[in-house]
Design an enzyme around this catalytic site. Structure first.
Site, PDB file in Angstrom:
ATOM      1  CD  GLU B  60      36.120  37.549  41.215  1.00 28.49           C
ATOM      2  OE1 GLU B  60      36.077  36.375  41.096  1.00 28.49           O
ATOM      3  OE2 GLU B  60      36.562  38.236  42.307  1.00 28.49           O
ATOM      4  CG  HIS B 129      46.461  42.501  42.172  1.00 28.14           C
ATOM      5  ND1 HIS B 129      46.981  41.182  41.921  1.00 28.14           N
ATOM      6  CD2 HIS B 129      45.383  42.170  42.959  1.00 28.14           C
ATOM      7  CE1 HIS B 129      46.246  40.206  42.517  1.00 28.14           C
ATOM      8  NE2 HIS B 129      45.345  40.779  43.606  1.00 28.14           N
TER       9      HIS B 129
END
Lengths: 347, 326
Positions: B60, B129
Site C-alpha cells: 500500500e 477490518h
C-alpha cells in the site's frame, strides 16, 4: 549481477574543459554549502539544514550524464543536487532564507527544494518516502512511452525503509526506467549503517533482480563514467539499476548536530576529510597532469565565490512572503461549493 | 433514468472518465484480472489494457506513493485501496506527500489523483477490518474527501473527484455496493462541496454522511410514526464541507444530531458540532448530540458488534433527547 566501473581514476575519456567544468561546479557546490552554513550560523536560515559538503562528486557525477528532461528526486540533503540539475543558485539560496523569491516561494525551505522547469522533483523530508515517488515518475515515463530516465537519490539509512523495498519490487516487475542511487555516507544521522543493517547496501537490490553496482563516490570521474553507462542502459529500456555511491559526510547530520561526538571520533572525521575530499582529489590529479595551475585554481575559486555571494545577496535582499501567501497553494482548485479551511479564515 | 447498483455506478464513472482522459489509470490490489475485490473495476482491464488497469503487489505504501509520483508529473492516477483499513500503511504518502506537495513546492506541483475504496465496517470482520477512515484523511489540509451514499452520488462524485486537480479520497461503503438506485443518464457530475437533503422535515436535523445516510432514513421513518419529522442532511462531501447547508437545516429545525460510523473523538461530528455552535449558537434549542460507533475497537462477536455500531434506536433516542421528549 554486479557491474563494476572500469578505468578507475584516470582522466581518460574527458577533455580538459570537461574536467575543469566538473571541478568548477563542485567548487561552486562547496562554496554554496559553506554560505548556507554561515547563513544558518547568523540566523538567516532556520529549521533543519543538511549540508552536502564532502559528497559533491555524487551530485556532479550522477546528474552530469543526465538529460535536461530526466527527472531527479532526492531526500533532504539536496541543495547541491538541485544546483547540479540546473536550478538557479539565487532561487535555492532564497528558499533557504525563507523568502518569496525562493524556488518554493519560501514555503519549503532547505528540505523541500523543487524546480519543475529543471525536472528537479524535490526535496523530500521523510526518509525513503521519495523512493515510491521516483518509481511513480518511472511509471509515468513508461506509461507515456518516453525515453526519459528518473534518478532517485537516497541516503544509506533509506534502504532499511519499507517504502524502499516496495518500490524496488515494483520497478523490477514493471521494468521501470529508474536509477536508484544510495549515497552511502556511512551514517544515518548518528547511527553507523553497519550497526543497524544486516546486509550491505550494495546487496539490497539483489532480492529484486535489479543489477547492482558500487562506485567510489569521492572520484567524480569514476562516478561520471559509471553513470553515463547506466543512464544509457536505462534509457534504452534496460530496466532499473541500483548503485551504491560510497562517500563520507564531512559535517554533522544537520546544522544542529555535532560533526563528531559519541558516534564518530574527531580523528576519524579529520582523517577522512583530508584523505577523501572529492575536490582536492580532482585538483591534485589536474595538477599532476599539468592541466591546472594554482593561479588558475585561485581565479576559478574567486569566480565561484562571487557567484555564490551574488546568490546570498539576492536571497538576503528578497522580501519575506506576503502574509496573504499563508493560504495559497493548499489546494490548486478551490471548489465553487463548500468550505475547505476550518480555522475561521473563510467565515 | 436507469436503476443500477452502487457498484455499477462506480464502474460507469471509472470507465467514462478513463475514456474521456488518457492520463487516468487505475492501480491497486486485484483491480485488473480479478475485476476488483468488490468487482467495481469489472471489465476495465479488457477495455483499457494492462497499462491503465494495473494489478499491484500488496504494497500500500509503495503503490500509493507511486501514484503520487505519477501525479507529480501530470498523470491522473486512481489508487484503489482494497479497503481503507489497509490505507493506514499508506498514510505517509497520502498526508506527507499528496496533501502537502502543492504547498511545499510553492504551487509548482499539484496532485490530481484519487484514493478510493470502501471505508467503515461490514459484518463481523473484527477490529482491523472494520473502521471508518474519514477522520484520518479529512484532518489534513490539502486533501479532499467525499463519501457517496447512493448510486447516483457514487457516480457523480467519483467523476468530479477524478476531474479535480487535487488529491481526493472517495470513501465508498462495503455494504453499499449492492444498493440499487436511479442514476441520471449522460455525463452525471456532482460538484464537490454540495450536501443533499435526503429527507425533508421540520422537527430535528439528522446530519450524516456515507453509509449511515440509510440508517438515518430508517430512523426518520420510525420517528414519523411518532409524529416527529426529521430532516436528513447527507453531507456527501466532507472537505469541502457544505457549511451553508448545515446551518440552513439547523436554522430550520433548531435541533441537530450527528450520525456517523466512526469513533467520536475528533470525528466528523465533532467538527460539525463545533461549526454549529460557532456559527448558529442562537438558533439551537438543544445541544448537538452525536451517535457514533462505541469508543472501542470493533468486536467480532455478532451481539457485541451490534452494540458497537450506531443503530436506529440510538438515533431515535438522540433525536428525542434534543426534542426533550422521552
Amino acid at each position: 549481477m554486479r557491474e563494476t566501473a572500469t578505468k578507475k581514476g584516470s582522466l581518460e575519456g574527458f577533455s580538459r574543459e570537461e574536467v575543469l567544468n566538473m571541478l568548477r561546479r563542485m567548487l561552486f557546490y562547496r562554496r554554496f554549502e559553506e554560505k548556507a552554513e554561515e547563513g544558518y550560523a547568523i540566523g538567516k536560515i532556520g529549521g533543519f539544514c543538511h549540508l552536502h559538503i564532502g559528497q559533491e562528486a555524487a551530485a556532479e557525477g550522477c546528474i552530469g550524464p543526465l538529460r535536461e528532461d530526466d527527472y531527479v528526486v532526492s531526500a533532504y540533503r539536496e541543495h547541491t543536487q538541485a544546483l547540479a540539475k540546473g536550478m538557479d543558485a539565487r532561487h535555492v539560496m532564497a528558499e533557504l532564507y525563507g523568502r518569496s523569491a525562493g524556488s518554493s516561494a519560501g514555503k519549503g525551505g532547505s528540505m523541500h527544494i523543487f524546480g519543475t522547469e529543471q525536472a528537479f522533483m524535490g526535496g523530500h523530508g521523510i526518509v525513503g518516502a521519495q523512493v515510491p515517488l521516483a518509481t511513480g515518475m518511472g511509471w509515468a515515463i513508461k506509461y507515456r512511452g518516453e525515453d526519459r530516465v528518473a534518478m532517485c537519490f537516497m541516503g544509506d539509512a533509506a534502504v532499511n525503509q519499507g517504502a524502499f523495498h516496495e518500490s524496488l519490487n515494483m520497478a523490477a516487475v514493471w521494468e521501470l526506467p529508474v536509477i536508484y542511487v544510495v549515497e552511502n555516507n556511512e551514517y544515518g544521522m548518528g547511527t553507523a549503517f553497519h550497526r543497524v543493517s544486516a546486509t550491505r547496501v550494495e546487496d539490497r537490490s539483489v532480492a529484486y533482480g535489479i543489477p547492482s553496482s558500487a562506485v567510489n563516490g569521492q572520484d567524480v570521474l569514476e562516478v561520471w563514467r559509471h553513470f553515463q553507462e547506466l543512464v544509457g542502459q536505462v534509457r534504452e529500456g534496460g530496466g532499473p539499476r541500483f548503485v551504491e555511491v560510497r562517500t563520507y559526510r564531512f559535517r554533522g547530520h544537520s546544522m544542529s548536530d555535532p560533526v563528531s561526538g559519541t558516534y564518530r571520533s574527531k580523528d576519524e572525521v579529520t582523517e577522512r576529510t583530508e584523505r577523501d575530499d572529492p575536490i582536492t582529489l580532482l585538483r591534485d590529479r589536474l595538477f599532476e597532469a599539468e592541466l591546472l595551475t594554482q593561479e588558475e585554481l585561485n581565479s576559478l575559486d574567486q569566480e565561484v565565490r562571487a557567484e555564490v555571494q551574488e546568490a546570498v545577496d539576492f536571497a538576503d535582499s528578497a522580501p519575506f512572503p506576503d502574509p496573504s501567501e499563508l493560504y495559497t497553494h493548499v489546494y490548486s482548485c478551490i471548489n465553487e461549493h463548500g468550505r475547505l479551511f476550518f480555522d475561521g479564515r473563510d467565515r | 433514468m436507469a436503476e443500477i447498483t452502487y457498484r455499477d455506478a462506480l464502474n460507469q464513472a471509472l470507465a467514462e472518465e478513463m475514456e474521456r482522459d488518457d492520463s487516468v489509470f487505475l492501480m491497486g490490489e486485484e483491480v485488473a484480472e480479478y475485476d476488483g475485490a468488490y468487482k467495481v473495476s469489472k471489465g476495465l482491464l479488457d477495455r483499457f489494457g494492462e497499462l491503465r488497469v494495473v494489478d499491484s503487489p500488496i504494497s500500500e505504501l509503495g503503490f500509493a506513493g507511486l501514484g503520487v509520483g505519477a501525479a507529480m508529473v501530470g498523470l491522473r492516477p486512481i489508487i484503489e485501496f482494497m479497503t481503507f483499513n489497509f490505507s493506514l500503511l499508506a498514510l505517509d504518502q497520502v498526508i506527507n506527500s499528496a496533501a502537502k506537495m502543492l504547498y511545499m513546492t510553492g504551487g509548482q506541483i499539484n496532485i490530481p489523483m484519487v484514493f478510493r475504496g470502501p471505508s467503515g465496517a461490514a459484518l463481523q470482520l473484527a477490529a482491523q477490518h472494520s473502521q471508518a477512515a474519514e477522520t484520518w484523511y479529512v484532518h489534513a489540509p490539502g486533501i479532499k474527501v467525499v463519501t457517496p451514499a447512493t448510486p447516483a452520488d457514487a457516480k457523480g462524485l467519483m467523476k468530479a473527484a477524478i476531474r479535480d486537480d487535487d488529491p481526493v479520497a472517495v470513501m465508498e461503503g462495503e455494504l453499499l455496493y449492492n444498493v440499487r438506485g436511479e442514476v441520471p443518464e449522460g455525463d452525471h457530475v456532482i460538484p464537490l462541496g454540495l450536501a443533499d437533503v435526503k429527507r425533508e422535515g421540520g422537527d430535528v436535523s439528522i446530519i450524516t454522511h456515507g453509509k449511515t445516510v440509510h440508517l438515518a432514513l430508517q430512523a426518520a421513518k420510525r420517528l414519523e410514526k411518532e409524529g416527529i419529522e426529521a430532516e436528513v442532511l447527507d453531507l456527501r462531501s466532507l472537505r469541502p464541507l457544505d457549511v451553508d447547508a448545515i446551518l440552513a437545516t439547523v436554522r430550520k429545525t433548531n435541533r441537530a444530531v450527528y450520525l456517523e460510523e466512526g469513533w467520536p473523538y475528533v470525528g466528523v461530528g465533532a467538527q460539525v458540532a463545533a461549526t454549529i455552535q460557532e456559527e448558529a449558537f442562537d438558533d439551537l434549542d438543544a445541544p448537538v448530540l452525536r451517535v457514533t460507533q462505541a469508543d472501542v475497537p470493533m468486536p467480532y462477536a455478532k451481539n457485541l458488534e451490534q452494540l458497537a455500531k450506531p443503530n436506529a434506536e440510538r438515533v431515535i433516542a438522540a433525536c428525542k433527547r434534543v426534542l426533550y421528549r422521552t
